[in-house]
Scaffold this motif. Sequence first.
Motif, short mmCIF file in Angstrom:
data_model
loop_
_atom_site.label_atom_id
_atom_site.label_comp_id
_atom_site.label_asym_id
_atom_site.label_seq_id
_atom_site.Cartn_x
_atom_site.Cartn_y
_atom_site.Cartn_z
N LEU A 1 20.62 74.79 75.71
CA LEU A 1 21.88 74.41 76.37
C LEU A 1 22.45 73.15 75.74
CD1 LEU A 1 20.85 75.03 80.09
CD2 LEU A 1 22.63 76.28 78.84
N ARG A 2 21.58 72.18 75.46
CA ARG A 2 22.04 70.93 74.86
C ARG A 2 22.62 71.17 73.47
NH1 ARG A 2 18.09 68.73 78.38
NH2 ARG A 2 16.30 69.44 77.14
N ALA A 3 21.95 72.02 72.72
CA ALA A 3 22.42 72.31 71.36
C ALA A 3 23.78 73.00 71.42
CB ALA A 3 21.41 73.19 70.64
N ALA A 4 23.93 73.91 72.37
CA ALA A 4 25.17 74.70 72.46
C ALA A 4 26.32 73.86 73.01
CB ALA A 4 24.93 75.92 73.36
N PHE A 5 26.00 72.87 73.83
CA PHE A 5 27.06 72.08 74.48
C PHE A 5 27.66 71.04 73.53
CE2 PHE A 5 29.40 70.93 78.15
CZ PHE A 5 29.53 69.54 78.18
N GLY A 6 26.98 70.76 72.45
CA GLY A 6 27.40 69.70 71.52
C GLY A 6 28.84 69.81 71.07
N ALA A 7 29.28 71.02 70.77
CA ALA A 7 30.64 71.20 70.25
C ALA A 7 31.69 70.75 71.28
CB ALA A 7 30.86 72.66 69.88
N ILE A 8 31.48 71.13 72.53
CA ILE A 8 32.43 70.73 73.59
C ILE A 8 32.37 69.21 73.77
CG2 ILE A 8 32.87 70.83 76.08
CD1 ILE A 8 31.99 73.73 76.03
N ALA A 9 31.16 68.68 73.73
CA ALA A 9 30.99 67.23 73.92
C ALA A 9 31.73 66.45 72.84
CB ALA A 9 29.50 66.88 73.89
N ARG A 10 31.66 66.92 71.61
CA ARG A 10 32.37 66.25 70.52
C ARG A 10 33.89 66.41 70.68
NH1 ARG A 10 27.87 68.24 68.09
NH2 ARG A 10 28.88 70.23 67.49
N ARG A 11 34.30 67.59 71.08
CA ARG A 11 35.75 67.86 71.23
C ARG A 11 36.38 66.88 72.22
NH1 ARG A 11 39.78 67.76 73.14
NH2 ARG A 11 41.38 69.30 73.78
N TYR A 12 35.65 66.56 73.29
CA TYR A 12 36.21 65.68 74.34
C TYR A 12 35.63 64.26 74.28
CZ TYR A 12 38.24 69.87 76.41
OH TYR A 12 39.00 71.02 76.61
N ALA A 13 34.88 63.96 73.20
CA ALA A 13 34.30 62.61 73.05
C ALA A 13 33.52 62.20 74.29
CB ALA A 13 35.41 61.59 72.75
N MET A 14 32.62 63.09 74.71
CA MET A 14 31.87 62.85 75.93
C MET A 14 30.63 61.98 75.72
SD MET A 14 31.81 66.67 77.56
CE MET A 14 33.30 67.45 78.16
N ASP A 15 30.30 61.21 76.74
CA ASP A 15 28.98 60.59 76.90
C ASP A 15 28.29 61.48 77.92
OD1 ASP A 15 27.84 57.35 78.23
OD2 ASP A 15 26.78 59.11 77.37
N TRP A 16 27.27 62.23 77.50
CA TRP A 16 26.78 63.31 78.37
C TRP A 16 25.26 63.44 78.33
CZ3 TRP A 16 24.37 67.80 76.27
CH2 TRP A 16 24.34 67.83 74.85
N HIS A 17 24.76 64.10 79.36
CA HIS A 17 23.33 64.41 79.45
C HIS A 17 23.16 65.74 80.19
CE1 HIS A 17 22.23 60.28 78.31
NE2 HIS A 17 23.27 59.91 79.06
N ILE A 18 22.24 66.57 79.72
CA ILE A 18 21.78 67.74 80.48
C ILE A 18 20.30 67.54 80.71
CG2 ILE A 18 21.34 70.23 80.44
CD1 ILE A 18 23.91 70.59 78.84
N ASN A 19 19.91 67.39 81.97
CA ASN A 19 18.52 67.08 82.29
C ASN A 19 17.94 68.09 83.27
OD1 ASN A 19 19.95 64.16 81.87
ND2 ASN A 19 17.88 64.24 81.06
N ASP A 20 16.64 68.28 83.16
CA ASP A 20 15.91 69.13 84.10
C ASP A 20 16.06 68.53 85.50
OD1 ASP A 20 12.43 70.27 84.24
OD2 ASP A 20 14.00 70.20 85.78
N ILE B 1 39.11 69.80 80.88
CA ILE B 1 37.68 69.46 80.75
C ILE B 1 36.83 70.33 81.68
CG2 ILE B 1 35.95 67.64 81.05
CD1 ILE B 1 38.22 65.60 80.49
N VAL B 2 37.19 70.41 82.95
CA VAL B 2 36.39 71.18 83.91
C VAL B 2 36.37 72.66 83.51
CG1 VAL B 2 36.16 71.91 86.32
CG2 VAL B 2 36.85 69.56 85.77
N ALA B 3 37.51 73.18 83.10
CA ALA B 3 37.58 74.59 82.67
C ALA B 3 36.66 74.81 81.47
CB ALA B 3 39.02 74.95 82.32
N ALA B 4 36.67 73.87 80.53
CA ALA B 4 35.83 74.01 79.32
C ALA B 4 34.34 74.00 79.70
CB ALA B 4 36.13 72.87 78.35
N VAL B 5 33.97 73.08 80.59
CA VAL B 5 32.56 72.98 81.00
C VAL B 5 32.16 74.21 81.81
CG1 VAL B 5 30.91 71.67 82.37
CG2 VAL B 5 32.57 70.46 80.94
#
Length: 283
Positions: free
Chosen positions: A63-82, A17-21
């Motif tokens: 960034l949020r749009a691009a991160f979606g694929a990784i988030a789905r792959r790992y079934a994440m509950d996630w947020h990218i905020n300013d 997970i950390v490597a992917a992020v």
Amino acid sequence: MSERFILTLSCPDERGIVAAVAGFLAGQDCNILESAQFDDLETGRFFLRMLFTSEAGVSGETLRAAFGAIARRYAMDWHINDATHRPRTFLLVSKFGHCLHDLLYRHEIGALPIHIAGIVSNHVDFRGVAEARGIPFHHIPVPRDGKAEAEAQLFDLFEREQGELVILARYMQVLSDDLSARLAGRAINIHHSFLPSFKGAKPYHQAHARGVKLIGATAHYVTPDLDEGPIIEQEAIRVDHGMSADEMVAAGRDVETVVLARAVTWHAERRVLLNGSRTVVFR
Ligand SMILES: Nc1nc2c(c(=O)[nH]1)N[C@@H](CN(C=O)c1ccc(C(=O)N[C@@H](CCC(=O)O)C(=O)O)cc1)CN2
């Protein structure tokens, strides 16, 4: 200066997970400034918080749009905020003003990363305090037979003003199950005891009667179950046989203000992640 963002996530734990992020952020020309993680071996859930800069000026939306694929792959509950965003916050108070005044002072000197959208009270005692600072004051009385209407008025105000956070700064009304659920994860209460001891309205008198040698304060998220919400921060101080209940109340004021200010700051900096009925705090 490059834009700063905060990524927070939790997901079922697995290798990589950390490597992917980190790989994703490197691929987006982002530089990680802070990183903290926790692996809950009991629940098999993984938690991560990263503060990073977007060196190439990539927007949060991209960034949020691009991160979606990784988030789905790992079934994440996630947020990218300013990282500079300050949550629009309502401060709720009843008769005791020490926590309110402390938060207002910390905000005035730039030491509390929130935007104060208003002060709400079921009494009028603090109208002058609010108006002196140019903060909207909302008097919402809570008559015994008018709780539902009062809560509807409060939530309408919260929604209308695009509220993001409610602080119960010694607000002495129990929120209904419905309102607590609507504000889940967005309402922080300061309870004037070292929970789970002495729940309810008069904890210092309970503590005095019990003859404890330590008292304290607890900041927690509000849930329908009174004083049972996920704990964000606690502190305790020593007391002794010579102290009256009123002296414990006085000693406890300082602990309450410090504990609440820490909890509000950590929540606003997205350092608090919910882990079931508990929290993970990357302080
Ligand atoms: N749904 C929740 N609402 C509130 C919580 C909570 O944990 N969940 N915390 C309280 C704050 N609090 C202790 O920290 C507390 C406040 C009030 C009472 C209480 O018994 N109030 C009486 C009325 C008292 C009065 O009018 O002065 C009541 O509501 O009948 C207990 C604990 C805030 N809300």
